[in-house]
Design an enzyme around this catalytic site. Structure first.
Site, PDB file in Angstrom:
ATOM      1  N   HIS A 142       0.834  -1.202   0.000  1.00  0.00           N
ATOM      2  CA  HIS A 142       0.000   0.000   0.000  1.00  0.00           C
ATOM      3  C   HIS A 142       0.875   1.260   0.000  1.00  0.00           C
ATOM      4  O   HIS A 142       0.624   2.196  -0.754  1.00  0.00           O
ATOM      5  CB  HIS A 142      -0.932   0.018   1.214  1.00  0.00           C
ATOM      6  CG  HIS A 142      -2.176  -0.767   1.040  1.00  0.00           C
ATOM      7  ND1 HIS A 142      -2.194  -2.145   1.080  1.00  0.00           N
ATOM      8  CD2 HIS A 142      -3.459  -0.377   0.834  1.00  0.00           C
ATOM      9  CE1 HIS A 142      -3.430  -2.572   0.902  1.00  0.00           C
ATOM     10  NE2 HIS A 142      -4.217  -1.518   0.738  1.00  0.00           N
ATOM     11  N   HIS A 189       1.028  -3.669   9.661  1.00  0.00           N
ATOM     12  CA  HIS A 189       2.399  -3.326   9.263  1.00  0.00           C
ATOM     13  C   HIS A 189       3.154  -2.680  10.407  1.00  0.00           C
ATOM     14  O   HIS A 189       2.567  -2.012  11.258  1.00  0.00           O
ATOM     15  CB  HIS A 189       2.413  -2.343   8.079  1.00  0.00           C
ATOM     16  CG  HIS A 189       2.182  -2.985   6.761  1.00  0.00           C
ATOM     17  ND1 HIS A 189       3.089  -3.822   6.163  1.00  0.00           N
ATOM     18  CD2 HIS A 189       1.133  -2.914   5.913  1.00  0.00           C
ATOM     19  CE1 HIS A 189       2.611  -4.231   4.994  1.00  0.00           C
ATOM     20  NE2 HIS A 189       1.417  -3.708   4.829  1.00  0.00           N
TER      21      HIS A 189
END
Length: 176
Positions: A111, A150
């Protein structure tokens, strides 16, 4: 403790610190929306829209973007599946991510990479809105930490990957 262990310990502390703020309902809700903006299809739609509305610059933006993403995506997949770093939501017992990640590994953040490709392309072709592009890319990356999928270094690596591959894509577009 060696440097890599120190970095990992710092990264874990930073993850928990950031993620602690991500547990409030307003932050969690906005993080989900911001993260969805970085899913990828929005970049293609915006590139196509620019190509339609801004004939010359928009087409150049789209062409350079397609080249950059054609470099970024396979490189991201190779790195992620070679490094194989477990996501924080899969590593720590009792920790629950706010979303279900699309795959098992976290490094680098796809992303963040895609968002920073787009921001770097904006900086090249539409410099007046580059700060907005980089701010949004940073928010996309941050949202992934807030959602628990993350670590901060995953985001930094994704940002670096995105900017480098965008630069390479722009360079290749210029010679083609």
């Amino acid at each position: 403790m060696n440097r890599l262990q120190k970095l990992n310990a710092f990264d874990t502390r930073a993850f928990y610190w950031f993620n602690g703020y991500g547990r409030s309902t307003p932050v969690l809700t906005s993080s989900r929306w911001i993260s969805r903006m970085g899913d990828g299809s929005l970049y293609l739609l915006l590139g196509l829209a620019l190509a339609l509305w801004e004939a010359e610059d928009g087409r150049a933006f789209l062409q350079a973007g397609l080249i950059a993403y054609a470099i970024e995506l396979p490189l991201y997949l190779v790195l992620k599946n070679t490094i194989r770093r477990d996501r924080p939501c899969h590593r720590y017992a009792g920790f629950q991510a706010a979303i279900e990640p699309s795959d098992k590994f976290s490094f680098p953040s796809g992303h963040a990479a895609a968002a920073f490709v787009f921001a770097t392309l904006l900086a090249e072709f539409y410099p007046s809105i580059a700060p907005l592009g980089f701010a949004l890319a940073t928010l996309v990356g941050g949202s992934r930490v807030m959602l628990g999928v993350h670590y901060p270094t995953d985001i930094l690596a994704g940002a670096l990957l995105g900017m480098l591959t965008a630069g390479l894509g722009i360079g290749l577009w210029e010679v083609l």
